[in-house]
Write a protein that holds these residues in place. Structure first.
Motif, PDB file in Angstrom:
ATOM      1  N   UNK A   1       0.949  -1.224  -0.069  1.00 26.06           N
ATOM      2  CA  UNK A   1      -0.121  -0.093  -0.068  1.00 26.06           C
ATOM      3  C   UNK A   1       0.851   1.176   0.018  1.00 26.06           C
ATOM      4  N   UNK A   2       1.820   1.173   0.809  1.00 31.65           N
ATOM      5  CA  UNK A   2       2.716   2.325   1.021  1.00 31.65           C
ATOM      6  C   UNK A   2       3.470   2.621  -0.601  1.00 31.65           C
ATOM      7  N   UNK A   3       3.538   1.465  -1.383  1.00 35.30           N
ATOM      8  CA  UNK A   3       4.467   1.551  -2.494  1.00 35.30           C
ATOM      9  C   UNK A   3       3.432   2.001  -3.546  1.00 35.30           C
ATOM     10  N   UNK A   4       2.073   1.919  -3.580  1.00 38.96           N
ATOM     11  CA  UNK A   4       1.051   2.437  -4.299  1.00 38.96           C
ATOM     12  C   UNK A   4       0.893   3.761  -3.968  1.00 38.96           C
TER      13      UNK A   4
ATOM     14  N   UNK B   1      -8.248  -0.149  -6.756  1.00 36.68           N
ATOM     15  CA  UNK B   1      -6.897  -0.327  -5.746  1.00 36.68           C
ATOM     16  C   UNK B   1      -6.902   0.862  -4.863  1.00 36.68           C
ATOM     17  N   UNK B   2      -7.060   2.064  -5.605  1.00 38.64           N
ATOM     18  CA  UNK B   2      -6.916   3.467  -5.225  1.00 38.64           C
ATOM     19  C   UNK B   2      -8.260   3.568  -4.033  1.00 38.64           C
ATOM     20  N   UNK B   3      -9.498   3.116  -4.344  1.00 39.85           N
ATOM     21  CA  UNK B   3     -10.724   3.230  -3.494  1.00 39.85           C
ATOM     22  C   UNK B   3     -10.518   2.397  -2.604  1.00 39.85           C
ATOM     23  N   UNK B   4      -9.926   1.402  -2.537  1.00 40.13           N
ATOM     24  CA  UNK B   4      -9.801   0.494  -1.339  1.00 40.13           C
ATOM     25  C   UNK B   4      -8.682   1.238  -0.449  1.00 40.13           C
ATOM     26  N   UNK B   5      -7.743   1.518  -1.034  1.00 41.57           N
ATOM     27  CA  UNK B   5      -6.677   2.446  -0.070  1.00 41.57           C
ATOM     28  C   UNK B   5      -7.238   3.636   0.459  1.00 41.57           C
ATOM     29  N   UNK B   6      -8.012   4.555   0.135  1.00 44.71           N
ATOM     30  CA  UNK B   6      -8.698   5.458   0.664  1.00 44.71           C
ATOM     31  C   UNK B   6      -9.708   4.971   1.746  1.00 44.71           C
ATOM     32  N   UNK B   7     -10.378   3.985   1.464  1.00 42.62           N
ATOM     33  CA  UNK B   7     -11.129   3.457   2.438  1.00 42.62           C
ATOM     34  C   UNK B   7     -10.411   3.079   3.787  1.00 42.62           C
ATOM     35  N   UNK B   8      -9.348   2.253   3.534  1.00 47.67           N
ATOM     36  CA  UNK B   8      -8.199   1.774   4.567  1.00 47.67           C
ATOM     37  C   UNK B   8      -7.908   3.210   5.258  1.00 47.67           C
ATOM     38  N   UNK B   9      -7.273   4.115   4.587  1.00 46.97           N
ATOM     39  CA  UNK B   9      -6.950   5.404   5.380  1.00 46.97           C
ATOM     40  C   UNK B   9      -7.845   6.055   5.995  1.00 46.97           C
ATOM     41  N   UNK B  10      -9.084   6.276   5.667  1.00 45.88           N
ATOM     42  CA  UNK B  10     -10.051   6.725   6.489  1.00 45.88           C
ATOM     43  C   UNK B  10     -10.556   5.908   7.660  1.00 45.88           C
ATOM     44  N   UNK B  11     -10.454   4.686   7.548  1.00 47.35           N
ATOM     45  CA  UNK B  11     -10.753   3.586   8.646  1.00 47.35           C
ATOM     46  C   UNK B  11      -9.580   4.018   9.840  1.00 47.35           C
ATOM     47  N   UNK B  12      -8.326   4.118   9.337  1.00 44.22           N
ATOM     48  CA  UNK B  12      -6.980   4.209  10.305  1.00 44.22           C
ATOM     49  C   UNK B  12      -7.047   5.704  10.926  1.00 44.22           C
TER      50      UNK B  12
END
Length: 91
Positions: free
Chosen positions: A45-48, A76-87
């Motif tokens: 995810x960090x590499x993305x 993949x970007x949408x999934x990452x955005x959701x993960x960051x919001x959760x964190x």
């Protein structure tokens, strides 16, 4: 250099930083510090995120470089955005 672990190998919960050391003078700072959100992401995810920034946010360019379709990279970007919001909500 070793990669910073972020997940406990025993119980799989989030790790916190408890000690920082200066490599020059060996000063040590101890405490319990939470990792910044971006450091809580997986290496992949960090590499993305890095590739996204390097490509000036062009998902089309990233898709070309990754050999994947634009919708796949967008998902993949949408999934990452959701993960960051959760964190962020867990802070």
């Amino acid at each position: 250099m070793m990669k910073l672990p972020t997940i406990c190998p025993s119980c799989e919960n989030q790790l916190v930083v408890s000690k920082l050391v200066c490599m020059d003078c060996e000063t040590e700072v101890s405490g319990k510090y939470h990792l910044p959100v971006l450091m809580q992401l997986s290496v992949e995810e960090q590499e993305f995120v890095l590739q996204f920034l390097i490509n000036s946010g062009s998902l089309k360019e990233m898709a070309n470089q990754m050999g994947k379709s634009y919708p796949t990279v967008r998902n993949k970007l949408d999934d990452l955005i959701n993960r960051i919001k959760m964190l962020k909500n867990e802070e």
